[in-house]
Design a protein around this motif. Sequence first.
Motif, PDB file in Angstrom:
ATOM      1  N   PHE A   1       0.834  -1.202   0.000  1.00  0.00           N
ATOM      2  CA  PHE A   1       0.000   0.000   0.000  1.00  0.00           C
ATOM      3  C   PHE A   1       0.876   1.263   0.000  1.00  0.00           C
ATOM      4  O   PHE A   1       0.597   2.222  -0.711  1.00  0.00           O
ATOM      5  N   ARG A   2       1.934   1.237   0.795  1.00  0.00           N
ATOM      6  CA  ARG A   2       2.822   2.399   0.857  1.00  0.00           C
ATOM      7  C   ARG A   2       3.552   2.620  -0.469  1.00  0.00           C
ATOM      8  O   ARG A   2       4.005   3.734  -0.753  1.00  0.00           O
ATOM      9  N   MET A   3       3.679   1.554  -1.258  1.00  0.00           N
ATOM     10  CA  MET A   3       4.358   1.678  -2.550  1.00  0.00           C
ATOM     11  C   MET A   3       3.363   1.889  -3.696  1.00  0.00           C
ATOM     12  O   MET A   3       3.722   1.820  -4.875  1.00  0.00           O
ATOM     13  N   ASP A   4       2.085   2.108  -3.327  1.00  0.00           N
ATOM     14  CA  ASP A   4       1.028   2.352  -4.304  1.00  0.00           C
ATOM     15  C   ASP A   4       0.757   1.149  -5.203  1.00  0.00           C
ATOM     16  O   ASP A   4       0.197   1.297  -6.303  1.00  0.00           O
ATOM     17  N   ASP A   5       1.123  -0.038  -4.745  1.00  0.00           N
ATOM     18  CA  ASP A   5       0.789  -1.258  -5.483  1.00  0.00           C
ATOM     19  C   ASP A   5      -0.491  -1.807  -4.845  1.00  0.00           C
ATOM     20  O   ASP A   5      -0.476  -2.744  -4.038  1.00  0.00           O
ATOM     21  N   PHE A   6      -1.616  -1.208  -5.204  1.00  0.00           N
ATOM     22  CA  PHE A   6      -2.873  -1.461  -4.507  1.00  0.00           C
ATOM     23  C   PHE A   6      -3.458  -2.833  -4.830  1.00  0.00           C
ATOM     24  O   PHE A   6      -4.158  -3.422  -4.001  1.00  0.00           O
ATOM     25  N   GLU A   7      -3.161  -3.359  -6.010  1.00  0.00           N
ATOM     26  CA  GLU A   7      -3.668  -4.683  -6.354  1.00  0.00           C
ATOM     27  C   GLU A   7      -3.072  -5.747  -5.430  1.00  0.00           C
ATOM     28  O   GLU A   7      -3.790  -6.591  -4.872  1.00  0.00           O
ATOM     29  N   LYS A   8      -1.739  -5.723  -5.256  1.00  0.00           N
ATOM     30  CA  LYS A   8      -1.107  -6.693  -4.345  1.00  0.00           C
ATOM     31  C   LYS A   8      -1.471  -6.409  -2.891  1.00  0.00           C
ATOM     32  O   LYS A   8      -1.559  -7.337  -2.070  1.00  0.00           O
ATOM     33  N   ALA A   9      -1.695  -5.130  -2.576  1.00  0.00           N
ATOM     34  CA  ALA A   9      -2.139  -4.802  -1.230  1.00  0.00           C
ATOM     35  C   ALA A   9      -3.482  -5.479  -0.941  1.00  0.00           C
ATOM     36  O   ALA A   9      -3.689  -6.075   0.130  1.00  0.00           O
ATOM     37  N   ARG A  10      -4.445  -5.396  -1.916  1.00  0.00           N
ATOM     38  CA  ARG A  10      -5.765  -6.008  -1.718  1.00  0.00           C
ATOM     39  C   ARG A  10      -5.660  -7.523  -1.531  1.00  0.00           C
ATOM     40  O   ARG A  10      -6.359  -8.115  -0.701  1.00  0.00           O
TER      41      ARG A  10
ATOM     42  N   ALA B   1      -7.995  -4.485   8.383  1.00  0.00           N
ATOM     43  CA  ALA B   1      -7.905  -5.073   7.044  1.00  0.00           C
ATOM     44  C   ALA B   1      -9.054  -4.607   6.159  1.00  0.00           C
ATOM     45  O   ALA B   1      -8.866  -4.290   4.972  1.00  0.00           O
ATOM     46  N   LYS B   2     -10.255  -4.550   6.717  1.00  0.00           N
ATOM     47  CA  LYS B   2     -11.410  -4.085   5.942  1.00  0.00           C
ATOM     48  C   LYS B   2     -11.234  -2.622   5.538  1.00  0.00           C
ATOM     49  O   LYS B   2     -11.540  -2.233   4.396  1.00  0.00           O
ATOM     50  N   ASP B   3     -10.750  -1.789   6.465  1.00  0.00           N
ATOM     51  CA  ASP B   3     -10.556  -0.373   6.166  1.00  0.00           C
ATOM     52  C   ASP B   3      -9.550  -0.184   5.037  1.00  0.00           C
ATOM     53  O   ASP B   3      -9.788   0.582   4.090  1.00  0.00           O
ATOM     54  N   PHE B   4      -8.398  -0.893   5.129  1.00  0.00           N
ATOM     55  CA  PHE B   4      -7.367  -0.718   4.105  1.00  0.00           C
ATOM     56  C   PHE B   4      -7.773  -1.385   2.786  1.00  0.00           C
ATOM     57  O   PHE B   4      -7.374  -0.928   1.707  1.00  0.00           O
ATOM     58  N   LEU B   5      -8.577  -2.445   2.872  1.00  0.00           N
ATOM     59  CA  LEU B   5      -9.083  -3.049   1.648  1.00  0.00           C
ATOM     60  C   LEU B   5      -9.977  -2.059   0.910  1.00  0.00           C
ATOM     61  O   LEU B   5      -9.885  -1.889  -0.321  1.00  0.00           O
ATOM     62  N   SER B   6     -10.802  -1.346   1.667  1.00  0.00           N
ATOM     63  CA  SER B   6     -11.677  -0.329   1.068  1.00  0.00           C
ATOM     64  C   SER B   6     -10.863   0.819   0.478  1.00  0.00           C
ATOM     65  O   SER B   6     -11.118   1.285  -0.641  1.00  0.00           O
ATOM     66  N   LYS B   7      -9.823   1.250   1.208  1.00  0.00           N
ATOM     67  CA  LYS B   7      -8.984   2.357   0.727  1.00  0.00           C
ATOM     68  C   LYS B   7      -8.231   1.944  -0.544  1.00  0.00           C
ATOM     69  O   LYS B   7      -8.072   2.745  -1.475  1.00  0.00           O
ATOM     70  N   SER B   8      -7.758   0.694  -0.585  1.00  0.00           N
ATOM     71  CA  SER B   8      -7.002   0.261  -1.770  1.00  0.00           C
ATOM     72  C   SER B   8      -7.907   0.138  -2.990  1.00  0.00           C
ATOM     73  O   SER B   8      -7.466   0.345  -4.118  1.00  0.00           O
ATOM     74  N   ARG B   9      -9.185  -0.183  -2.789  1.00  0.00           N
ATOM     75  CA  ARG B   9     -10.124  -0.227  -3.900  1.00  0.00           C
ATOM     76  C   ARG B   9     -10.400   1.183  -4.430  1.00  0.00           C
ATOM     77  O   ARG B   9     -10.539   1.394  -5.638  1.00  0.00           O
ATOM     78  N   ASP B  10     -10.486   2.134  -3.502  1.00  0.00           N
ATOM     79  CA  ASP B  10     -10.750   3.517  -3.898  1.00  0.00           C
ATOM     80  C   ASP B  10      -9.595   4.102  -4.705  1.00  0.00           C
ATOM     81  O   ASP B  10      -9.762   5.107  -5.407  1.00  0.00           O
TER      82      ASP B  10
END
Length: 570
Positions: free
Chosen positions: A531-540, A559-568
């Motif tokens: 997530f910090r590296m902006d690789d949101f797909e692998k973060a999810r 996990a739910k909060d960051f999953l939602s943020k990475s989708r956004d």
Amino acid sequence: MISVISRLLFYGILCYYTAMAQESSLSISEPYGNYGVGFQTFNILDKSRSFSFDRNRADLDPDKTIFRPIQVCVWYPAEAVDKSPMKYNGYFFLMAHETGKIDLSKTSRDSLLNNFLETEQVDTKILEKELKVNMRAIENAAPNTTQKFPVLIYGPSWSSSAYENALLSEFLASHGYVVISSPSVGPEKRDMPISRIGVETQARDMEFLFGILDTLPNADADRVAIGGFSLGGLSNVLMMARNSSVDAWIGIDPSIHEAYDFFEDSPYEDYRRFSKPTLFINSLGYMNELPFYDKLVYSDAYMVNLPQLEHTDLASQFIKLFGSNDTKENMAVKVKGYNLMTKYVLAFLNGVFREKLNYSEMTRKYFDSNQIDPSFAQIKTKKGLPKVEALFDRYIKGKVKNLVSFLDSTVSKEQHMIYPEADLQKLIYLAAQNNLSQTSRELMAWYKSNYKGAFHNKALKHITFDQMLEFFLEVYRTNEKCDFDYYQLNHTAQLLSMGGKGEESLKYFILNTQLHPTNYQAYFNLGIGYFRMDDFEKARINFKKCLELNPDERFKGLAKDFLSKSRDKK
């Protein structure tokens, strides 16, 4: 009998006999030293601790805070004086003052004797004889102040009195040592419990004695050994672990052997704390299963086993009062054994403080097993290894040619002689820090071969040997230890990630999931790394994996909060 015993006073000290001094069942045949022996006792308060007296005592205010009382007994080199020595009853009646100085009436003296005879089952005739025996010490004799003398702080056995080894204390004082002791008194009342708090209480009492050495006119507070019999030989281990200024340790049938878990469960089971010379003297029941001796790696250790002695044969009080009704043959064994104990204690102290002998010199001069009858005494010794900093310094200076060869020389059938894992890790790290990459590789390979329970085999399923060494050095740098557990890897990865080294941090986050595949926190933190590296797909992917592993409520929410943020952030 009691009414006969308690008629008279002697030199203002409570005594009971006018008969000529009698010969004790126990005496020291080893040569005494050239100094007179002085003895003094006083009571002092440790105001850092409270205590509970009998609230029925009329002289105490039940609402007043009561500080911990400590009876201090000191044997010391003294000037020669024309004065009669103490009788043994001068020591015996010190038990009345162990929780504070009081005036003993005839009734209380009789009561004390009656209680002792009833509870201890001592033969009355033996007690009569021993109480009027002349000792060596002269009470309140002027101290010899021509020099400062080394000190032995002595811890007595469970609930025992400070004078339980008075013969040993007098003997050492005659040879130029100050011996200081206090009774084994419980944390809140006279009785000492055999518990962790009891051991800690006695350790603190011994530390208190250490703290008042500067008040003694001829004690050298810079040359201090600690010793103890039985429970005192467990409490003094804690004291030594906490006080690096102690110069030597003596255990006389020390309970560290049988109550090792008391020490093991403390914060002080770190053998890097124990690098000073140690002496063990053991009776038959204490000769085997010696975990503390076995794990001493950095101490020069000397052991004298006395297989014909029982536990209580190593304290003069118990031989004098409880062993005297034994057969002549058995008493001869006890006396011989006690004398041998005093001989080795003195030799050890002289070797440490007066002659400054190294291990080879001490062994050759005093602890050569060929010089004694093996049926009566057995000696074993071991030389302490150099601490890791000293070893590495010797290597840098060329005094140790090859570290791996040196480590090979330390491996024996006695596995306690192998370097502690934490220090071997430090050695590898020091080599790498000093740009000795080949040395660090060789040490890591040796580590892998000789520490079967270490992390290597797990790690090598996922990374190469060179990667393992690289990971090890980074994890050690950030944690000062390394076994690739979840917390160490996560801490290292987080520091790299937050320090702008995101790509490098991923290697540690990923290895953490590989080594700990059921740890939902490892996957959550890997997701944070991406997530910090902006690789949101692998973060999810990793936040979802965290949720699949049934995390607790806190991590489920995160996990739910960051999953939602990475989708956004698609």
